[in-house]
Design an enzyme around this catalytic site. Structure first.
Site, PDB file in Angstrom:
ATOM      1  N   CYS A  64       0.787  -1.238   0.000  1.00  0.00           N
ATOM      2  CA  CYS A  64       0.000   0.000   0.000  1.00  0.00           C
ATOM      3  C   CYS A  64       0.818   1.285   0.000  1.00  0.00           C
ATOM      4  CB  CYS A  64      -0.905   0.017   1.226  1.00  0.00           C
ATOM      5  SG  CYS A  64      -2.155  -1.258   1.160  1.00  0.00           S
TER       6      CYS A  64
HETATM    7  N1  LIG Z   1      -2.539  -6.158   1.963  1.00  0.00           N
HETATM    8  C1  LIG Z   1      -2.990  -5.164   2.688  1.00  0.00           C
HETATM    9  O1  LIG Z   1      -2.679  -5.076   3.848  1.00  0.00           O
HETATM   10  C2  LIG Z   1      -3.913  -4.106   2.089  1.00  0.00           C
HETATM   11  C3  LIG Z   1      -4.353  -3.084   2.946  1.00  0.00           C
HETATM   12  C4  LIG Z   1      -5.184  -2.100   2.440  1.00  0.00           C
HETATM   13  C5  LIG Z   1      -5.563  -2.123   1.092  1.00  0.00           C
HETATM   14  N2  LIG Z   1      -5.137  -3.114   0.267  1.00  0.00           N
HETATM   15  C6  LIG Z   1      -5.604  -3.093  -1.125  1.00  0.00           C
HETATM   16  O2  LIG Z   1      -6.479  -4.202  -1.338  1.00  0.00           O
HETATM   17  C7  LIG Z   1      -6.321  -4.694  -2.661  1.00  0.00           C
HETATM   18  C8  LIG Z   1      -5.994  -6.187  -2.642  1.00  0.00           C
HETATM   19  O3  LIG Z   1      -4.742  -6.367  -1.968  1.00  0.00           O
HETATM   20  P1  LIG Z   1      -4.265  -7.754  -1.372  1.00  0.00           P
HETATM   21  O4  LIG Z   1      -3.122  -7.423  -0.484  1.00  0.00           O
HETATM   22  O5  LIG Z   1      -5.403  -8.526  -0.810  1.00  0.00           O
HETATM   23  O6  LIG Z   1      -3.747  -8.505  -2.696  1.00  0.00           O
HETATM   24  P2  LIG Z   1      -3.274 -10.029  -2.850  1.00  0.00           P
HETATM   25  O7  LIG Z   1      -2.275 -10.049  -3.951  1.00  0.00           O
HETATM   26  O8  LIG Z   1      -2.930 -10.591  -1.515  1.00  0.00           O
HETATM   27  O9  LIG Z   1      -4.586 -10.793  -3.316  1.00  0.00           O
HETATM   28  C9  LIG Z   1      -5.242 -10.546  -4.510  1.00  0.00           C
HETATM   29  C10 LIG Z   1      -5.912 -11.834  -4.977  1.00  0.00           C
HETATM   30  O10 LIG Z   1      -6.656 -11.524  -6.160  1.00  0.00           O
HETATM   31  C11 LIG Z   1      -6.561 -12.607  -7.053  1.00  0.00           C
HETATM   32  N3  LIG Z   1      -6.906 -12.137  -8.394  1.00  0.00           N
HETATM   33  C12 LIG Z   1      -6.182 -11.357  -9.217  1.00  0.00           C
HETATM   34  N4  LIG Z   1      -6.878 -11.122 -10.351  1.00  0.00           N
HETATM   35  C13 LIG Z   1      -8.057 -11.767 -10.238  1.00  0.00           C
HETATM   36  C14 LIG Z   1      -9.182 -11.906 -11.075  1.00  0.00           C
HETATM   37  N5  LIG Z   1      -9.246 -11.322 -12.280  1.00  0.00           N
HETATM   38  N6  LIG Z   1     -10.206 -12.655 -10.624  1.00  0.00           N
HETATM   39  C15 LIG Z   1     -10.172 -13.252  -9.411  1.00  0.00           C
HETATM   40  N7  LIG Z   1      -9.128 -13.152  -8.569  1.00  0.00           N
HETATM   41  C16 LIG Z   1      -8.086 -12.421  -8.978  1.00  0.00           C
HETATM   42  C17 LIG Z   1      -5.138 -13.096  -6.887  1.00  0.00           C
HETATM   43  O11 LIG Z   1      -4.990 -14.438  -7.311  1.00  0.00           O
HETATM   44  C18 LIG Z   1      -4.938 -12.934  -5.356  1.00  0.00           C
HETATM   45  O12 LIG Z   1      -5.289 -14.118  -4.663  1.00  0.00           O
HETATM   46  C19 LIG Z   1      -5.271  -3.808  -3.317  1.00  0.00           C
HETATM   47  O13 LIG Z   1      -5.897  -2.777  -4.007  1.00  0.00           O
HETATM   48  C20 LIG Z   1      -4.517  -3.246  -2.131  1.00  0.00           C
HETATM   49  O14 LIG Z   1      -3.922  -1.997  -2.440  1.00  0.00           O
HETATM   50  C21 LIG Z   1      -4.298  -4.111   0.745  1.00  0.00           C
END
Ligand SMILES: NC(=O)c1ccc[n+]([C@@H]2O[C@H](COP(=O)([O-])OP(=O)(O)OC[C@H]3O[C@@H](n4cnc5c(N)ncnc54)[C@H](O)[C@@H]3O)[C@@H](O)[C@H]2O)c1
Length: 445
Positions: free
Chosen positions: A282
């Site tokens: 992030c």
């Molecule tokens: N990790 C954190 O702590 C956090 C905190 C706040 C905000 N965010 C935001 O949340 C969002 C997700 O982050 P995350 O850390 O969970 O990501 P991540 O990479 O852990 O997980 C994303 C998942 O989405 C799946 N994916 C990708 N494309 C896809 C599709 N077309 N269809 C179905 N599944 C699909 C991937 O296989 C993966 O399992 C981002 O925008 C991030 O900026 C993350």
């Protein structure tokens, strides 16, 4: 909901709200990562029917057996979800059964540091053939203000659905803090903005089933901007305190003593702590979503750029401190044995995305250091887009530590034995202020 508001809502909205309130609704969460996995578990715990959807079939199969691949989500939570009917799937056709669809897919930057919406758009494209009247779609992925209205809404409407009438659209930014023992999905207030007032009412009803406090804002753009303000706030303040660290170091002061003293002020000061650079999915990335969008409005995001510049320079600064400390001992970096402690981007997690440890290791390797690492949360150096190290975590022992020319504390996991580390390291470079100033053989960086 007030009677007046209820009367003004389209029938589809009222029907959906009632389905959420009675827990008859089914919710599909797309993207079972750090954000989506705990969320779908929480929704299942709240008594809703749930579907977890991810394109990664291996991940889905693993989760469907009641396992968890994230250390911050215990496998019992996944198993409990399954026992309550949670279905894990890679089949988008499943969303036809869902009353609400929540999208939690990655939003990275392109190599040119511009928003990369390929996962959001790809998800929507896969969803479109299966969307129907009477559903709610919520985007949670962090993104620039305008994404929901400019990227999602026109595509949904082109498919024949009328947003605010027979289909509902909200943006509700994700605030997950993996590893935080005090705040989990249910007690982190959830901001929600709708494309229309009816969309907002439906979105609030969904999240109220599983989250203690839902904060309503006037539009999806305000909700998108709220998340960016939170992350820009952190990036800028960390940049500021990193700059203060460099100044204090030049002046021969301990920045941590300064921060501790300043934090005794009971108002108007919030302590932030310096470190080896920003990490995680992030803080190093999201502010640049705003930078990109602000350009369209002829505005430069100067604080964001400056903070980014300072924070990105931290690994180089740490390496400079290592070089100087080795030089004092008559040694070059080249050929020196070095052990990096902690490669995850923050303490007590196994997430290495954008970790400054990798940047520091790259710089040291380029200068000829003989590198190893120890991280109780990351047994093997994972494949990363920009970095490759064929290394496994080494166990910490008196013999391993005393064999090093330099030990570098990058991430101060609670599971490290800090006394052993200090007692056995010939030179210990501390990027986290873990050791008191003046500790024998410790160089703050
Ligand atoms: N990790 C954190 O702590 C956090 C905190 C706040 C905000 N965010 C935001 O949340 C969002 C997700 O982050 P995350 O850390 O969970 O990501 P991540 O990479 O852990 O997980 C994303 C998942 O989405 C799946 N994916 C990708 N494309 C896809 C599709 N077309 N269809 C179905 N599944 C699909 C991937 O296989 C993966 O399992 C981002 O925008 C991030 O900026 C993350």
């Amino acid at each position: 909901m007030s009677n007046r508001l209820a009367q003004n809502l389209p029938g589809e909205a009222t029907r959906l709200i009632q389905r959420f309130q009675s827990r008859a609704a089914c919710v599909a969460v797309i993207g079972l990562g750090y954000v989506g996995l705990p969320l779908v578990c929480r929704l299942a715990e709240a008594g809703l029917r749930t579907i977890g959807l991810d394109i990664d079939r291996q991940k889905v199969a693993f989760l469907a057996q009641g396992n968890s691949y994230l250390s911050t989500v215990p496998r019992e939570r996944v198993a409990n979800g399954l026992a309550k009917g949670l279905v894990m799937s890679s089949d988008y056709a499943r969303v036809r059964d869902a009353d609400a669809i929540i999208v939690c897919v990655p939003t990275p930057l392109t190599p040119a540091r511009e928003p990369d919406l390929q996962y959001v758009i790809g998800t929507l494209q896969s969803l479109l053939p299966h969307l129907r009247k009477g559903q709610l779609l919520s985007l949670e992925s962090t993104t620039y203000p305008g994404t929901t209205e400019e990227v999602l809404r026109p595509r949904i409407e082109a498919a024949g659905l009328r947003v605010g009438h027979d289909f509902f659209l909200v943006f509700s930014p994700e605030r997950e803090d993996p590893g935080n023992a005090q705040y989990a999905t249910h007690n982190i207030p959830k901001v929600c903005g709708g494309s229309t007032p009816a969309c907002l009412a439906v979105g609030v009803a969904l999240y109220s089933t599983a989250i203690d406090t839902v904060v309503q804002v006037s539009s999806t753009r305000v909700a998108e901007m709220t998340k960016l303000l939170e992350n820009v706030h952190r990036a800028v303040n960390i940049g500021l305190v990193n700059e203060m660290k460099v100044i204090a170091d030049r002046m021969g002061m301990d920045i941590h003593e300064v921060i501790r003293a300043a934090a005794t002020k009971p108002f108007g000061f919030v302590p932030y702590y310096p470190g080896p650079g920003l990490g995680g999915h992030c803080i190093p990335i999201d502010p640049f979503y705003l930078t990109w969008k602000a350009r369209e409005y002829g505005v430069n995001t100067r604080f964001i750029e400056l903070a980014g510049e300072i924070n990105r320079a931290m690994p180089e600064w740490v390496v400079g401190k290592i070089a100087a400390a080795l030089n004092e001992r008559g040694k070059p970096i080249k050929g020196s044995r070095m052990l990096v402690l902690g490669i995850a981007y923050k303490k007590n997690v196994d997430d290495v995305r954008e970790s400054p440890a990798a940047a520091i290791m790259e710089l040291l390797r380029a200068r000829g250091a003989l590198l190893s690492y120890s991280d109780p949360h990351v047994p093997r150096f994972p494949k990363m887009r920009e970095h490759h190290f064929d290394l496994e975590s080494v166990a910490l022992s008196a013999a391993t530590l005393s064999a090093q020319d330099c030990v570098i504390l990058v991430t101060d996991h609670d599971r490290f034995d800090f006394e052993l580390i200090a007692a056995q390291s010939r030179l210990l470079v501390d990027t986290r202020g873990r050791y008191a100033a003046g500790t024998r053989n410790v160089v703050p960086a």
